[in-house]
Design a protein around this motif. Structure first.
Motif, short mmCIF file in Angstrom:
data_model
loop_
_atom_site.label_atom_id
_atom_site.label_comp_id
_atom_site.label_asym_id
_atom_site.label_seq_id
_atom_site.Cartn_x
_atom_site.Cartn_y
_atom_site.Cartn_z
N GLY A 210 0.81 -1.21 0.00
CA GLY A 210 0.00 0.00 0.00
C GLY A 210 0.84 1.26 0.00
O GLY A 210 0.54 2.19 0.74
N ARG A 211 1.91 1.26 -0.77
CA ARG A 211 2.79 2.43 -0.91
C ARG A 211 3.56 2.76 0.36
O ARG A 211 4.06 3.87 0.54
CB ARG A 211 2.00 3.66 -1.37
N TYR B 187 -7.36 -3.02 -3.08
CA TYR B 187 -7.78 -1.92 -3.95
C TYR B 187 -8.93 -1.15 -3.30
O TYR B 187 -9.91 -1.74 -2.83
CB TYR B 187 -8.24 -2.48 -5.31
N GLY B 188 -8.81 0.17 -3.25
CA GLY B 188 -9.86 1.02 -2.69
C GLY B 188 -9.90 1.04 -1.18
O GLY B 188 -10.82 1.62 -0.59
N GLU B 189 -8.89 0.44 -0.53
CA GLU B 189 -8.89 0.37 0.93
C GLU B 189 -7.74 1.18 1.52
O GLU B 189 -6.77 1.53 0.84
CB GLU B 189 -8.78 -1.08 1.39
N VAL B 190 -7.85 1.43 2.83
CA VAL B 190 -6.88 2.24 3.55
C VAL B 190 -6.54 1.55 4.86
O VAL B 190 -7.42 1.00 5.52
CB VAL B 190 -7.46 3.65 3.82
N LEU B 191 -5.27 1.56 5.22
CA LEU B 191 -4.84 1.07 6.53
C LEU B 191 -4.79 2.24 7.50
O LEU B 191 -4.13 3.24 7.23
CB LEU B 191 -3.47 0.41 6.43
N ILE B 192 -5.46 2.09 8.62
CA ILE B 192 -5.53 3.15 9.64
C ILE B 192 -4.79 2.70 10.89
O ILE B 192 -4.99 1.58 11.38
CB ILE B 192 -7.00 3.45 10.02
N TRP C 68 -2.23 5.26 7.47
CA TRP C 68 -0.87 4.71 7.56
C TRP C 68 -0.40 4.13 6.23
O TRP C 68 0.80 4.06 5.96
CB TRP C 68 -0.83 3.65 8.64
N ALA C 69 -1.34 3.67 5.42
CA ALA C 69 -1.02 3.15 4.09
C ALA C 69 -2.28 3.18 3.25
O ALA C 69 -3.39 3.08 3.80
CB ALA C 69 -0.48 1.71 4.17
N LYS D 144 -4.34 10.45 1.75
CA LYS D 144 -2.91 10.17 1.64
C LYS D 144 -2.36 9.81 3.02
O LYS D 144 -2.99 10.08 4.07
CB LYS D 144 -2.17 11.39 1.09
N VAL D 145 -1.22 9.18 3.02
CA VAL D 145 -0.57 8.80 4.27
C VAL D 145 -0.35 10.04 5.13
O VAL D 145 0.11 11.08 4.66
CB VAL D 145 0.77 8.10 3.96
N GLY D 146 -0.73 9.92 6.40
CA GLY D 146 -0.58 11.03 7.34
C GLY D 146 -1.86 11.78 7.62
O GLY D 146 -1.93 12.55 8.59
#
Length: 407
Positions: A6-7, A62-67, A109-110, A119-121
């Motif tokens: 996830g980048r 895809y389309g998801e975010v790590l928190i 986080w990702a 975006k991250v952050g």
């Protein structure tokens, strides 16, 4: 060696989890994380059903975010998940374990592929409605009517009671910077639920002059219903369980407060519809009729206790009024005198959380300082089962409870 997930780089040489209350080096993702977990076949009271585990950190698709979770809100669905009521969470998703929690504040986080808005952050809050992007209702309809709709952390196995959680990007909203991490995690599930209950079922919508009967007005849902009524110029008739809570809901904007323990026979299931029950129902109604100033019943009844209160709710809604309910914390089997519903053309409406636009509008009220998150008690990580046990026994303080995770 490192790999990109996830980048964001993932630590290959760090197999353990960082301690609760601390962060990994930004923005490296540990292999493991601390979590409160439920296990199949071990349902029970929250004090015994929740267990701490080290589990793998999930990866965003895809389309998801790590928190990275800073704080997690406590809701009644955590009690249901622990008890396995009204159904086991494992019957809904079939996973080998369950991490509950449907409210969170945290840091992106990702990000997975296809995510462009976040975006991250970024500092965010998470709303709990997950949907299928390709469903018809998700594209021009009401996403809460989508057959793919699920409540994150209840109908899905990976919620906020962990150091990291993966969510759909559409679940994210900016967090109110004037609020602490704890306060930011306290409100969104309950506020957005109440927002839809009061605005999402036209023509019965909140507006100036409308009267609203609010059960459990000092609780997590009730405190937001009272504040929304105040903002709209509506009359909030608040019901609380004891005298100690009267001033609390008055300070939030309740115009009238009724202490339900003054009417004990109204809330015993065996007496519904009896002569004694009807006499006491009319006495209870007398306080409402005095509050409306017209001798009328209320325009809207905001219901969530269910079995104990539903007969009275149907009796006290005005002719052509609305009884809207989102839960049944005292029992799922309702009884009511149908004559008061069909002959007076009242409407009974189920309501379930909120879609993204409603959640955004509700969140904006906190962002703009119009609604207070009403944090009542903050728990350390190790006391998460206690918070749910207090909620299950209805021994929690007025307002909303939060568990610290990364803060």
């Amino acid at each position: 060696m490192e790999e990109v997930i996830g980048r964001v780089f993932v630590e290959r040489n760090h197999s353990g989890a960082v301690p609760i209350g601390s962060m990994p080096e930004r923005y490296f993702v540990p292999r493991m994380m601390h979590a409160w977990v439920l296990i199949p076949g071990q349902h029970g009271n929250p004090s015994t059903a929740f267990c701490q585990r080290l589990v793998p950190v999930p990866r965003p698709k895809y389309g998801e975010v790590l928190i990275f979770v800073m704080a997690a809100g406590v809701n009644y669905n955590g009690v249901w998940a622990a008890r396995g009521e009204p159904v086991s969470v494992f019957d809904m998703h079939g996973a080998a374990s369950h991490i509950a929690g449907s409210d969170a504040s945290g840091i992106v986080w990702a990000v997975g592929e296809g995510v462009t808005r976040w975006k991250v952050g970024d500092e965010v809050v998470v709303h709990c409605n997950q949907i299928g992007y390709e469903d018809i209702e998700s594209n021009g309809g009401d996403p809460m009517l989508s057959p793919s709709q699920k409540i994150w952390g209840y109908e899905t196995p990976g919620g906020s009671f962990a150091q990291f959680t993966v969510v759909q990007a559409q679940q994210l909203l900016p967090r109110p910077k004037q609020c602490s991490w704890v306060a930011s995690a306290a409100y969104l599930l309950k506020l957005a639920t109440v927002y839809r209950m009061l605005y999402g079922h036209p023509p019965h919508v909140l507006r100036s002059g409308v009267s609203v009967l609010i059960w459990g007005a000092a609780g997590g849902l009730g405190v937001f219903a009272v504040q929304l009524c105040r903002l709209a110029g509506a009359k909030a008739i608040a019901v609380v369980s004891d005298e100690k809570k009267v001033q609390y809901v008055q300070a939030l904007g309740a115009s009238t407060v009724i202490v339900r323990t003054r009417f004990p026979s109204l809330f015993t299931n065996a007496s519904h519809g009896s002569t004694d029950w009807m006499q006491e129902a009319k006495a209870f109604g007398g306080e409402i009729w005095a509050a409306t100033g017209k001798g009328n019943n209320v325009d809207i009844v905001l219901e969530h206790p269910g079995q104990q209160t539903f007969p009275l709710s149907c009796f006290l809604a005005k002719r052509g009024g609305l009884v809207v309910f989102c839960a049944a914390t005292t029992g799922y089997r309702f009884e009511f005198d149908a004559r008061y519903v069909w002959m007076q053309q009242k409407r009974i409406q189920g309501s379930h959380f909120a879609h993204m636009k409603q959640a955004h509008e509700a969140n904006s009220l906190v962002m703009d300082g119009h609604v207070d998150p009403c944090v009542s008690r903050v728990f350390n990580w190790e006391d998460l089962p206690l918070a749910h046990e207090l909620m299950a026994r209805n021994e929690h303080p007025p307002g909303n409870m939060v568990v610290k995770v990364g803060c």
